[in-house]
Scaffold this motif. Structure first.
Motif, PDB file in Angstrom:
ATOM      1  N   SER A 238      10.760  -9.749   8.814  1.00  0.00           N
ATOM      2  CA  SER A 238       9.854 -10.507   7.803  1.00  0.00           C
ATOM      3  C   SER A 238       9.087  -9.528   6.954  1.00  0.00           C
ATOM      4  O   SER A 238       9.159 -10.026   5.564  1.00  0.00           O
ATOM      5  CB  SER A 238       8.792 -11.457   8.532  1.00  0.00           C
ATOM      6  OG  SER A 238       8.021 -10.530   9.261  1.00  0.00           O
ATOM      7  N   GLU A 239       8.725  -8.379   6.957  1.00  0.00           N
ATOM      8  CA  GLU A 239       8.139  -7.612   5.990  1.00  0.00           C
ATOM      9  C   GLU A 239       9.251  -6.983   5.011  1.00  0.00           C
ATOM     10  O   GLU A 239       8.971  -6.761   3.977  1.00  0.00           O
ATOM     11  CB  GLU A 239       7.531  -6.310   6.907  1.00  0.00           C
ATOM     12  CG  GLU A 239       6.186  -6.741   7.653  1.00  0.00           C
ATOM     13  CD  GLU A 239       5.114  -7.211   6.773  1.00  0.00           C
ATOM     14  OE1 GLU A 239       4.965  -6.773   5.528  1.00  0.00           O
ATOM     15  OE2 GLU A 239       4.513  -8.397   7.387  1.00  0.00           O
ATOM     16  N   GLU A 240      10.371  -6.722   5.501  1.00  0.00           N
ATOM     17  CA  GLU A 240      11.202  -6.376   4.565  1.00  0.00           C
ATOM     18  C   GLU A 240      11.665  -7.581   3.693  1.00  0.00           C
ATOM     19  O   GLU A 240      11.957  -7.233   2.715  1.00  0.00           O
ATOM     20  CB  GLU A 240      12.519  -5.780   5.387  1.00  0.00           C
ATOM     21  CG  GLU A 240      13.628  -5.224   4.396  1.00  0.00           C
ATOM     22  CD  GLU A 240      14.809  -4.709   5.152  1.00  0.00           C
ATOM     23  OE1 GLU A 240      15.601  -3.823   4.468  1.00  0.00           O
ATOM     24  OE2 GLU A 240      14.866  -4.828   6.465  1.00  0.00           O
ATOM     25  N   LEU A 241      11.962  -8.503   4.164  1.00  0.00           N
ATOM     26  CA  LEU A 241      12.117  -9.860   3.452  1.00  0.00           C
ATOM     27  C   LEU A 241      10.849  -9.850   2.615  1.00  0.00           C
ATOM     28  O   LEU A 241      11.450 -10.381   1.259  1.00  0.00           O
ATOM     29  CB  LEU A 241      12.474 -11.060   4.389  1.00  0.00           C
ATOM     30  CG  LEU A 241      12.706 -12.472   3.726  1.00  0.00           C
ATOM     31  CD1 LEU A 241      13.903 -12.251   2.695  1.00  0.00           C
ATOM     32  CD2 LEU A 241      12.936 -13.249   4.746  1.00  0.00           C
ATOM     33  N   LEU A 242       9.751 -10.184   3.029  1.00  0.00           N
ATOM     34  CA  LEU A 242       8.688 -10.114   1.997  1.00  0.00           C
ATOM     35  C   LEU A 242       8.568  -9.420   0.846  1.00  0.00           C
ATOM     36  O   LEU A 242       8.575  -9.683  -0.352  1.00  0.00           O
ATOM     37  CB  LEU A 242       7.263 -10.216   2.889  1.00  0.00           C
ATOM     38  CG  LEU A 242       6.102 -10.271   2.027  1.00  0.00           C
ATOM     39  CD1 LEU A 242       5.855 -11.685   1.363  1.00  0.00           C
ATOM     40  CD2 LEU A 242       4.918 -10.083   3.015  1.00  0.00           C
ATOM     41  N   GLY A 243       8.734  -7.927   1.156  1.00  0.00           N
ATOM     42  CA  GLY A 243       9.014  -7.101   0.113  1.00  0.00           C
ATOM     43  C   GLY A 243       9.877  -7.240  -0.747  1.00  0.00           C
ATOM     44  O   GLY A 243       9.683  -7.224  -1.917  1.00  0.00           O
ATOM     45  N   ALA A 244      11.029  -7.683  -0.334  1.00  0.00           N
ATOM     46  CA  ALA A 244      12.123  -7.715  -1.600  1.00  0.00           C
ATOM     47  C   ALA A 244      11.856  -9.014  -2.320  1.00  0.00           C
ATOM     48  O   ALA A 244      12.408  -8.885  -3.436  1.00  0.00           O
ATOM     49  CB  ALA A 244      13.412  -8.144  -0.555  1.00  0.00           C
ATOM     50  N   LEU A 245      11.405 -10.088  -1.508  1.00  0.00           N
ATOM     51  CA  LEU A 245      11.180 -11.343  -2.433  1.00  0.00           C
ATOM     52  C   LEU A 245      10.059 -11.100  -3.447  1.00  0.00           C
ATOM     53  O   LEU A 245      10.007 -11.736  -4.418  1.00  0.00           O
ATOM     54  CB  LEU A 245      11.181 -12.389  -1.318  1.00  0.00           C
ATOM     55  CG  LEU A 245      10.913 -13.820  -1.857  1.00  0.00           C
ATOM     56  CD1 LEU A 245      12.091 -14.122  -2.864  1.00  0.00           C
ATOM     57  CD2 LEU A 245      10.615 -14.950  -0.698  1.00  0.00           C
ATOM     58  N   TRP A 246       9.192 -10.470  -2.828  1.00  0.00           N
ATOM     59  CA  TRP A 246       7.858 -10.278  -3.662  1.00  0.00           C
ATOM     60  C   TRP A 246       8.199  -9.444  -4.889  1.00  0.00           C
ATOM     61  O   TRP A 246       7.698 -10.005  -6.193  1.00  0.00           O
ATOM     62  CB  TRP A 246       6.861  -9.494  -2.969  1.00  0.00           C
ATOM     63  CG  TRP A 246       5.601  -9.055  -3.588  1.00  0.00           C
ATOM     64  CD1 TRP A 246       5.074  -7.852  -4.114  1.00  0.00           C
ATOM     65  CD2 TRP A 246       4.650 -10.210  -4.235  1.00  0.00           C
ATOM     66  NE1 TRP A 246       4.091  -7.748  -4.723  1.00  0.00           N
ATOM     67  CE2 TRP A 246       3.721  -9.033  -4.842  1.00  0.00           C
ATOM     68  CE3 TRP A 246       4.392 -11.386  -4.106  1.00  0.00           C
ATOM     69  CZ2 TRP A 246       2.509  -9.760  -5.512  1.00  0.00           C
ATOM     70  CZ3 TRP A 246       3.183 -11.745  -4.784  1.00  0.00           C
ATOM     71  CH2 TRP A 246       2.127 -10.905  -5.311  1.00  0.00           C
ATOM     72  N   HIS A 247       9.066  -8.588  -4.784  1.00  0.00           N
ATOM     73  CA  HIS A 247       9.507  -7.724  -5.833  1.00  0.00           C
ATOM     74  C   HIS A 247      10.262  -8.619  -7.012  1.00  0.00           C
ATOM     75  O   HIS A 247       9.853  -8.631  -8.242  1.00  0.00           O
ATOM     76  CB  HIS A 247      10.566  -6.581  -5.570  1.00  0.00           C
ATOM     77  CG  HIS A 247      10.956  -5.674  -6.484  1.00  0.00           C
ATOM     78  ND1 HIS A 247       9.941  -4.921  -7.508  1.00  0.00           N
ATOM     79  CD2 HIS A 247      12.174  -5.298  -6.906  1.00  0.00           C
ATOM     80  CE1 HIS A 247      10.723  -4.270  -8.217  1.00  0.00           C
ATOM     81  NE2 HIS A 247      12.058  -4.303  -8.060  1.00  0.00           N
TER      82      HIS A 247
END
Length: 267
Positions: A238-247
């Protein structure tokens, strides 16, 4: 012809408009229906080879059901998170829910009575062209390569000359694949199939508005969406997904502007 057969009760009741819902920071934005409350009907064979079926819930609502057994967890994650983002960005989507556990875990998308697919010759009768722009803006942000004519539904209201468009099928977007979304950076999907005669000058304002709204989403709200979707399907990154989507949401206006230029070139 309608996309699916419909029961009279479902037609009388109408369909819920997911975009009218208010989403919260603390999860539980996606409805959970008890397994025993959902009854399966006929199978549907989709273009992307995933198998779905028509189902009814005990409140007499009709759904398109996609099981993780057939569509795999990345597609379900993409559908759930894509639905949450659609609602937040005012992209018109049918109401959604989840049901089942394990291999029976399923995404439910409410059936739109007498829906047809995108009809280029009738775009002048579409009442919500701004929403079509919002739909395409979301595609750019979530790296969705699968916006063909069958993934834009069109419904009528009181007149055949008053049409509305709806977004469906976000399972092919990279929302379901955290590593690939992160690797994509700020790139856009290739346009292998483009719906014919998209009225791009008329939908630009809606696309621009959605891009601006995406850049205003707070990280805490975005995290709540990602966490809820990942929890439902059992995705640990989830953290990797959040980081990519936030970017990507921080650069939504750039992504959407480039995507619209690609669409213009493709048409």
């Amino acid at each position: 012809m309608p996309q699916f057969p419909y029961r009279d009760a479902a037609l009388r009741k109408g369909v819920s408009v997911a975009g009218k819902r208010q989403l919260g920071l603390f999860g539980e934005n996606v409805k959970r229906l008890k397994t025993e409350s959902v009854e399966d009907g006929a199978l549907i064979k989709a273009l992307n080879s995933s198998t779905a079926c028509v189902s009814w819930s005990d409140d007499d609502r009709q759904w398109v059901r996609k099981r993780v057994l057939h569509t795999q967890r990345p597609a379900l994650l993409a559908e759930i998170l894509g639905w949450l983002l659609s609602v937040e960005l005012d992209v018109p989507v049918p109401d959604g829910a989840v049901t089942g556990e394990g291999e029976d875990l399923s995404w439910l998308s409410e059936v739109l009575p007498y829906a047809q697919h995108w009809m280029p010759a009738r775009y002048k009768y579409v009442q919500n062209l701004d929403d079509l722009g919002r739909m395409l803006a979301l595609d750019a942000i979530i790296f969705n390569p699968d916006r063909h004519e069958r993934n834009i539904l069109v419904t009528t209201s009181s007149s055949d000359l008053e049409l509305r468009v709806w977004s469906i099928d976000l399972g092919e977007s990279l929302l379901g694949q955290p590593r690939r979304l992160a690797a994509a950076g700020l790139t856009l999907p290739e346009l292998e199939v483009v719906p014919e005669q998209l009225p791009l000058p008329l939908i630009r304002d809606g696309a621009t508005a959605a891009a601006g709204a995406a850049e205003l989403i707070t990280k805490s709200l975005l995290k709540s969406f990602v966490d809820e979707a990942c929890h439902i399907v059992g995705e640990r990154r989830s953290e990797e997904l959040l980081g990519a989507l936030w970017h990507r949401t921080r650069h939504a206006q750039r992504l959407v502007a480039e995507y619209l230029r690609k669409l213009e070139t493709a048409q």
